[in-house]
Design a protein around this motif. Sequence first.
Motif: not given
Length: 164
Positions: A52-57, A60-68
């Motif tokens: 999984s990944s989490i991106v912060f700018n 915003k924050a974007f969490l990607e896990s299990n293709g979602k």
Amino acid sequence: MKKIGKETQTLQCHFEQEKFSPLLESTSKSSGQLYFKQPKSICWKYQGEKPSSIVFNEEKAFLESNGKRKEYDLEKNPIFRKMNDLIARSVQGQVMDQKEFNVSVAEQGGYFQVEMKPKVGAVRLFVKEIQLKVNTKGLVEALTIFSKNGDWTKILFSQHIVTG
């Protein structure tokens, strides 16, 4: 730390993360790569069975896990916003400039131990203390967050690659 922070444009490192919850009486471990780019872009890429990944700018924050993929507004999530700010300030050498924390520093065996206790704001509701272990090059090698409910998270950083 401030000198290195001003010169740092990007940082990449490996991390090992351990979380403990007294409620669950368990410890979980994970690892991955951390990427930082000025001014406050941070990406955590977790490896393993469930990558999984989490991106912060800055906004915003974007969490990607299990293709979602989920998106979070950092203005509406003060904990995410503060953690992103804390990590960015650590890389930038500005960790001592935190107005929301009482900060103390002690030199211990060639390292600097930074203890931060929240004094105001939303973080104080959840976080009891944050500890940083900083090496003589000004790089954070360990980050430990102690929650008010007894949980703790310890992250060890290694294999730092810094460009500036």
